[in-house]
Every structure is written in C-alpha cells, then in structure tokens.
Design an enzyme around this catalytic site. Structure first.
Site, PDB file in Angstrom:
ATOM      1  N   GLU A   1       9.046  16.024  16.262  1.00 31.12           N
ATOM      2  CA  GLU A   1       9.527  15.832  14.905  1.00 31.12           C
ATOM      3  C   GLU A   1       8.867  16.846  13.973  1.00 31.12           C
ATOM      4  O   GLU A   1       7.653  16.819  13.770  1.00 31.12           O
ATOM      5  CB  GLU A   1       9.234  14.412  14.436  1.00 31.12           C
TER       6      GLU A   1
ATOM      7  N   LYS B   1       0.848  -1.199   0.000  1.00 25.22           N
ATOM      8  CA  LYS B   1       0.000   0.000   0.000  1.00 25.22           C
ATOM      9  C   LYS B   1       0.878   1.242   0.000  1.00 25.22           C
ATOM     10  O   LYS B   1       1.538   1.551   0.978  1.00 25.22           O
ATOM     11  CB  LYS B   1      -0.912   0.046   1.227  1.00 25.22           C
TER      12      LYS B   1
ATOM     13  N   GLU C   1       8.985   1.044  11.333  1.00 29.49           N
ATOM     14  CA  GLU C   1      10.017   2.083  11.263  1.00 29.49           C
ATOM     15  C   GLU C   1       9.281   3.400  11.369  1.00 29.49           C
ATOM     16  O   GLU C   1       8.509   3.773  10.485  1.00 29.49           O
ATOM     17  CB  GLU C   1      10.811   1.965   9.958  1.00 29.49           C
TER      18      GLU C   1
END
Length: 455
Positions: A355, A154, A229
């Site tokens: 982040e 995907k 990840e």
C-alpha cells in the site's frame, strides 16, 4: 505534558499546537464516560434520538467552519472538506433513527415466551486515522451513541482539529458531560489505554494493518470486541467490452482523491491486455487534467500529502527501477505536493503489492476473466474495488469472485452511510455503517419468561 505542533500541509506554516492526553487523564475520562453512559442508556429511546438530531443540527450550522479547519489541518480541497462536514451531519441524522428501532425478537419456545434485548456495551473507544478525520470518526461515534453507549474518541496526532471541534459541538448541542469526549494524544498512550482499560468495552480502530493487528491482539487477550478497518490495495478491473472512455475518465478520481490517502483507493488498475494501449491513451489526458493545487481553491481536485514524512514514504516507492508511464502536475514551492503518477510494473513488484497510500496507480494487464479475478485476489488486502464491463452477467460473476468487502460495477462508489462497509483478509474485521451498525455496539440479551402451568 507533551504536545503536537500542527502544520498546514499546503504552506508548511505552523497553525497551532495540541496538548496530549496523559494516561491519568484517559482514566479520568473513562470514569466520567462510565457514569454518563448509565444515564444516557436510561433515557427513553425517543429522547436519545432527539439528542442526536440536535447534534446534527449544530454540526450543520458549523459545516463551513469544520471544512475550513480540515483544509488547514489536513490539506483537503475545500469542496471535499465541505462534503465531509456535511457527511458527519448526515451520519448523525441517519443514526438518530436507530434508538427507536433497536428491536429484539420474540422467539417461540415451549413453556413460556422468549425475548431478546439489545443492551449497550457501555464505553466505546474509537481510534481514527489522519486521512479522513471527521467522516471516519462519525462512523464510530454516531451508531455507538445511538445504541446507548458513551464514546471516547482519539483523533490522529497530525489531524485532531475537527475531532476536537466536534466534541465541543456535541456539548453545545446538549449532549451530557462525559458522554462524548475527544482525547488527542499518542496512540501508545491513549489508544493503548482504550485496549487495556477495564471500563472500555469495545475498541473501533481505523488505520494500518500492522497497528490494527496489535489492537486486535490486545483486545483478544481481554476478550474485548473490536472492529478494524485497515489497509487496502484495491483493484480497478477494466474489461475490453467496457465503456473505455468512461472508465478512463473516472480512474483518476478513484485513486487520486485525497491525494491517494485512502484505504479504498483503486491503486491497482487491471486492464484487459487487448485494450491496454488504447486505455492508456485515454487515461493520460485524464491524469494530466486532474487539478492539483491550493486546497482553498474551489476548482482544486487534489491537495498536498499530509506531511513531509508521508511524502518521503510515498516517494520511496518510485526508485529508478520503477517504469513511470506518465505523470500529472503539482505546484512548486512550499507544501508537501506530489504529482499524480501512473506506473507500469510486474505483478510481484513492491509497488504492485504494498500500500503506497499516495497518488500512485500501478497498471497491470490481464488475459481473461479468470486471470482478472486471480490477479485481483492476489493481494493480502480485500477492502474495495471496481469492475468495468457492459456484460451484466460478467459484472455479477466477477463481483462475487473478487475477495473484497465493497465492490462497485461501472462506478467507483465505496462508502454510503446507508450500506455496510468493511474489508476482508488483511483489510479488517467487522463492518461499519448501514442499518445494522448500531447492533455492533450492543450485546444481545436473551430472556425467558415461564408461563408455568395453569391451575
């Protein structure tokens, strides 16, 4: 059926539309994959290896086409996009060596012999992000196929074009129908069905920590393995004894590559306090010289951000309370541009802890080696990082002390397909790449053969 309109990040022009895969289509694809996988796993290892090499050859013949697709769909500079397409080819070639090397063990036991086999899981669901659509996809599908699995891939909503083309190239190379299928669509539909579908035996996810935690929880409920990840807030640690000129020259690329849209971006620049002023003097011209421009220009080092929404998200970190030390430049006019930015901040400021996922680096001073390690480890993340020092012993001590999955000393290397990659803490679970990656797509089966008693 719903669809996503694709827009060129550098021009804001519509470049196409991609229909979403429905729930029923995901289920049908999973059934095709289940059947194709049985035949694929039954092939001799040498034949699977040959098929992967043929796939790599076809990708190699289409490197420029894939690169141009990434330029238009993702805004990557053409030089980077060519490297990314070549990386897919190289990853396929590397894992083409795996089918014949999935070697079990013979374990000494009493009363017979004991051997282990590495059995493929079956169907693997791979969910990839928008920042490196081709490369990260290959980290999942290449070792999974090598281990004898089928793959459902995907791609991200915003950047599906290179994944779709890779699926077509796989078929052109001779991969069996149903073995490697690309299913564009919503994560809430396609990705969620990977987690819940009984025929999908493992999920590989790259993306935000928030979504990754939900994927892991859903898989855990079904006792389904997952590899994750996730996010990063990596530290680039510069000691006073380092080659400051080299460290300053390398720093922009470590965080502004791909416009900072990189989980491995060294977005926290930790500099020993005694050389902070000198380092900033060296860093400023390097940042201002970093070339931001049209992705199709061979000289461009950084393109635009991927979307207007993401540009707004990055900009939200730079409110009036943030101390901007200096900026580079970016084009005016159409496109989701953002100038490389260097800020000074406190250790607990939002911009120093969250982040940003854009071309913004936060400079933080430290006092000594122990303080540098503590500051690097103060993040919830632990994906990557760099250490700059001329002292080999210090480089070893700090590399062992920093809680991060991938660290480089006197460089900014993060990913080689020949070595393991992955994060600690909120940066993920498991490892990708390296020689052992295919094993992560297998179950170890132990078989005991009794020799009985001789008559």
């Amino acid at each position: 059926m719903s669809a996503t309109t694709l827009i060129d990040p550098a021009t804001e022009q519509v470049i196409g539309e991609v229909e979403h895969t429905s729930l029923e289509q995901v289920d049908a694809a999973a059934e095709r994959a289940r059947l194709a996988q049985r035949a694929w796993a039954a092939l001799a290892p040498a034949d699977r290896a040959l098929a992967l090499r043929r796939f790599a050859e076809v990708v190699n013949a289409h490197v420029e086409e894939l690169a141009q697709l990434e330029v238009r769909n993702s805004g990557h500079p053409i030089s980077s996009a060519r490297w990314e397409a070549g990386h897919v080819r190289d990853v396929l070639n590397y894992y083409a060596g795996a089918p014949e090397r999935l070697i079990g063990q013979q374990i000494p036991v009493a009363g017979g012999i004991d051997v282990t086999f590495h059995e493929p899981i079956g169907v693997v669901g791979v969910i990839v992000p928008w920042n490196f659509p081709m490369t990260i996809a290959s980290w999942g599908f290449a070792p999974a196929l090598a281990a004898g699995n089928a793959v459902l891939l995907k791609p991200a909503d915003w950047t599906p074009l290179t994944a779709i083309r890779l699926g077509e190239l796989g078929l052109e190379s001779g991969l069996p129908e149903g073995l490697f299928q690309v299913l564009p669509g919503r994560g809430s539909v396609v990705g969620e069905r990977f987690v819940t579908h009984p025929h999908v035996g493992k999920v590989v996810f790259t993306g935000s920590t928030e979504v990754g935690a939900r994927v892991a929880a859903g898989c855990a409920e079904r006792l389904k393995p997952s590899t994750l990840e996730l996010g990063g807030k990596s530290a680039n640690i510069v000691f006073a004894d380092a080659d400051l000129e080299s460290a300053a020259a390398a720093a922009p690329g470590s965080v502004f590559d791909n416009a900072g849209q990189d989980c491995c971006a060294r977005s926290r620049l930790l500099v020993e306090r005694s050389v902070l002023d000198r380092f900033l003097e060296l860093l400023e011209p390097a940042v201002k010289a970093f070339r931001v421009g049209a992705p199709g220009d061979e000289a461009t080092e950084m393109g635009p951000l991927v979307s207007a929404a993401h540009r707004d998200s990055v900009a939200s970190f730079l409110d009036d309370s943030v101390d901007v030390a200096f900026r580079g430049s970016a084009p005016d006019g159409p496109g989701w541009w953002f100038a490389p930015t260097v800020v000074l901040a406190g250790r607990t400021d939002r911009i120093a802890t969250e982040e940003v996922f854009g071309p913004v680096v936060t400079v933080l001073p430290f006092d000594d080696e122990a303080d540098a390690i503590a500051l690097a480890n103060s993040s919830i993340y632990g994906l990557s990082g760099s250490i700059w020092t001329r002292d080999l012993a210090r480089g070893i001590r700090v590399a062992r002390g920093v809680e991060s999955g991938t660290i480089s000393v006197n460089s900014h290397s993060s990913v080689r397909y020949t070595t393991p990659f992955g994060g600690m803490k909120a940066s993920g679970l498991g490892r990708e790449l390296g020689p052992d990656a295919p094993l992560a797509f297998t179950e170890t089966k132990n078989v005991f053969f009794s020799t009985g008693s001789s008559s």
